[in-house]
Enzyme design. Structure first.
Site, PDB file in Angstrom:
ATOM      1  N   VAL A 165      41.587  32.730  34.291  1.00 15.74           N
ATOM      2  CA  VAL A 165      42.423  33.672  33.511  1.00 15.74           C
ATOM      3  C   VAL A 165      43.722  33.666  34.118  1.00 15.74           C
ATOM      4  CG1 VAL A 165      40.578  35.182  32.921  1.00 15.74           C
ATOM      5  CG2 VAL A 165      41.806  35.767  35.040  1.00 15.74           C
ATOM      6  N   LYS A 172      45.336  47.341  40.633  1.00 16.19           N
ATOM      7  CA  LYS A 172      44.871  48.144  39.560  1.00 16.19           C
ATOM      8  C   LYS A 172      45.716  49.286  39.074  1.00 16.19           C
ATOM      9  CE  LYS A 172      40.692  46.062  38.993  1.00 16.19           C
ATOM     10  NZ  LYS A 172      40.354  45.663  37.579  1.00 16.19           N
ATOM     11  N   TYR A 214      44.373  44.937  46.201  1.00 18.92           N
ATOM     12  CA  TYR A 214      43.483  45.299  45.025  1.00 18.92           C
ATOM     13  C   TYR A 214      43.825  46.648  44.376  1.00 18.92           C
ATOM     14  CZ  TYR A 214      39.246  46.378  42.304  1.00 18.92           C
ATOM     15  OH  TYR A 214      38.253  46.777  41.300  1.00 18.92           O
ATOM     16  N   ASN A 225      38.413  41.574  31.852  1.00 17.56           N
ATOM     17  CA  ASN A 225      37.389  42.130  32.944  1.00 17.56           C
ATOM     18  C   ASN A 225      37.324  41.337  34.225  1.00 17.56           C
ATOM     19  OD1 ASN A 225      34.862  43.697  33.973  1.00 17.56           O
ATOM     20  ND2 ASN A 225      34.160  41.690  33.829  1.00 17.56           N
ATOM     21  N   SER A 235      39.991  50.490  37.639  1.00 13.81           N
ATOM     22  CA  SER A 235      39.294  50.798  38.973  1.00 13.81           C
ATOM     23  C   SER A 235      39.919  52.226  39.058  1.00 13.81           C
ATOM     24  CB  SER A 235      39.443  50.022  40.196  1.00 13.81           C
ATOM     25  OG  SER A 235      38.964  50.349  41.289  1.00 13.81           O
TER      26      SER A 235
END
Length: 231
Positions: free
Chosen positions: A82, A177, A173, A108, A160
């Site tokens: 992606v 998010k 991470y 996703n 998240s």
């Protein structure tokens, strides 16, 4: 808006979008929530394109979804990174060649490499490329055609709680998010005020969920539960 109107609108969307014959593209479909969503959508009679990197897990997911579908030919699979806009454009062309349209785009795909604050910058860049740019690439590749179609559509970006609570231990991470939350809010405003407000953008924020190959522990949600709540 009167009390209950929002629920009626959401019910109408579910009946209109997540229905037999409509087309869903799901990235990160090899495991976890992406795999569960593919299974659920196929069970609703939707035509599904599962997207992920080549792996044994992806092969197993494809076989499982095809076996559960009433029409196995309504399930297609595509290998794509992606973070690579060219591969995403190739994905778009393949989906339109087979199905002719896209009604649901579910961004996703995710990676958790580069967890620590001082981890290698190569891992940090990979996480940003997949978790943030992967979504941006998906939007830029599919949504313009969805807008031009004039038809209702649904974009689901998988967020998240870590993008909100920002717990220590996985800084990059969390950053991706948090950025995805801002991006999705901006996208929804753009769509709502644009030429086709029938297309909506949604940020799904699961809590503690057993994904990948992790051992399921008491208190955690299963991917299937997240998908049911999402719908």
């Amino acid at each position: 808006m009167l009390p209950g109107d929002a629920d009626k609108r959401d019910d109408a969307m579910t009946e209109t979008i997540f229905t037999s014959g409509n087309v869903a593209v799901i990235t990160g479909a090899a495991l976890g929530i992406g795999r569960a969503a593919s299974m659920r959508f196929a069970g609703l009679g939707m035509r599904v394109c599962m997207v992920d990197m080549a792996s044994d897990d992806f092969d197993a997911a494809i076989a499982g979804v095809k076996n559960s579908a009433d029409k196995p030919d309504d399930v297609m699979a595509f290998h794509a990174d992606v973070s690579d806009i060219v591969e995403m454009q190739n994905l778009r062309n393949a989906v339109y060649q087979k199905f002719g349209r896209v009604d649901v785009l579910m961004n996703n795909a995710v990676t958790r490499v580069g967890a620590g604050f001082w981890d290698d910058l190569v891992d940090w860049r990979r996480t940003v490329d997949v978790n943030l740019w992967g979504v941006i690439n998906g939007i830029r590749t599919f949504v313009p055609d969805m807008i031009v179609s004039g038809k209702p559509g649904c974009i689901i970006n998988m967020g998240s709680k870590q993008g909100i609570t920002n717990p220590p231990g996985n800084s990059v991470y969390n950053i991706t998010k948090a950025a995805l939350k801002s991006f999705t809010e901006s996208l929804q405003h753009e769509l709502r005020t644009g030429s086709n407000p029938n297309i909506t953008a949604h940020l799904v924020i699961p809590g503690w969920t057993t994904t990948g190959k992790r051992e399921h522990k008491p208190g955690a949600w299963l991917p299937e539960q997240v998908v049911d709540e999402m719908l």
